[in-house]
Design a protein around this motif. Sequence first.
Motif, PDB file in Angstrom:
ATOM      1  N   UNK A  45       0.833  -1.204   0.000  1.00  0.00           N
ATOM      2  CA  UNK A  45       0.000   0.000   0.000  1.00  0.00           C
ATOM      3  C   UNK A  45       0.864   1.250   0.000  1.00  0.00           C
ATOM      4  N   UNK A  46       0.246   2.351  -0.429  1.00  0.00           N
ATOM      5  CA  UNK A  46       0.971   3.623  -0.520  1.00  0.00           C
ATOM      6  C   UNK A  46       0.653   4.526   0.666  1.00  0.00           C
ATOM      7  N   UNK A  47       1.697   5.118   1.213  1.00  0.00           N
ATOM      8  CA  UNK A  47       1.531   6.167   2.229  1.00  0.00           C
ATOM      9  C   UNK A  47       2.294   7.395   1.747  1.00  0.00           C
TER      10      UNK A  47
ATOM     11  N   UNK B 215       5.158  -3.543  12.286  1.00  0.00           N
ATOM     12  CA  UNK B 215       5.575  -4.777  11.621  1.00  0.00           C
ATOM     13  C   UNK B 215       5.365  -4.739  10.128  1.00  0.00           C
ATOM     14  N   UNK B 216       5.031  -3.555   9.611  1.00  0.00           N
ATOM     15  CA  UNK B 216       4.937  -3.423   8.155  1.00  0.00           C
ATOM     16  C   UNK B 216       6.353  -3.345   7.586  1.00  0.00           C
TER      17      UNK B 216
ATOM     18  N   UNK C 199       6.089   2.864   0.318  1.00  0.00           N
ATOM     19  CA  UNK C 199       5.318   1.654   0.066  1.00  0.00           C
ATOM     20  C   UNK C 199       5.551   0.703   1.233  1.00  0.00           C
ATOM     21  N   UNK C 200       4.453   0.271   1.861  1.00  0.00           N
ATOM     22  CA  UNK C 200       4.542  -0.656   3.001  1.00  0.00           C
ATOM     23  C   UNK C 200       3.867  -1.966   2.631  1.00  0.00           C
TER      24      UNK C 200
ATOM     25  N   UNK D 124      -2.970  -0.161   7.480  1.00  0.00           N
ATOM     26  CA  UNK D 124      -2.443   1.211   7.396  1.00  0.00           C
ATOM     27  C   UNK D 124      -3.563   2.241   7.550  1.00  0.00           C
ATOM     28  N   UNK D 125      -4.734   1.971   6.961  1.00  0.00           N
ATOM     29  CA  UNK D 125      -5.876   2.896   7.123  1.00  0.00           C
ATOM     30  C   UNK D 125      -6.268   3.001   8.605  1.00  0.00           C
TER      31      UNK D 125
END
Length: 153
Positions: free
Chosen positions: A4-6, A29-30, A74-75, A84-85
């Motif tokens: 996913x993108x942050x 832990x990502x 990117x995680x 992440x959300x």
Amino acid sequence: MEKTLVILKPCTIQRGLIGEIISRFEKKGLILCGMKMTWLTDDLLSEHYAHLREKSFFQRVKDAMAVCPVIVCCWKGVDAVQVVRTLAGATNGRNAAPGTIRGDYSMSVQENIVHASDSLETAEIELKRFFNEDELFDYKMNYFPSLYANDEF
Ligand code: TYD
């Protein structure tokens, strides 16, 4: 495993919170697959925020994202998009639960520290939007058995 993108928004860079925010994801832990600093253009932001183009605050939101460079990351992890959300919290920092990133660091809807992809489909599109293929890395993490049971990933 999902990716996913942050985006660490300009408010995060300006407030000196880069390390704090990165460490939230890291400690969870990502796994970090890519990270870079980039100055977003209005054209790219128009594409990224296309779902808001009819809103009165469209240009304001884009301008706020171009105040200074951002950090895109990117995680990776099991259910990474939703994890992440959840870590990011509600859009409006004033409503976001304590313990979430926005709940702990933001008093604003717009200046809300991070962007996080909202679905797996969006994450795939957004990662392509912000990263070239050779900027994302898959590598072995030796502590995997400490993160997950062997039937979880
Ligand atoms: P949105 O995609 O709805 O939220 P999220 O970032 O939680 O996925 O909105 C994108 C960004 O637009 C949001 O992070 C902050 C800004 N925004 C405003 O400034 N005012 C608003 O009323 C909304 C809904 C969003």
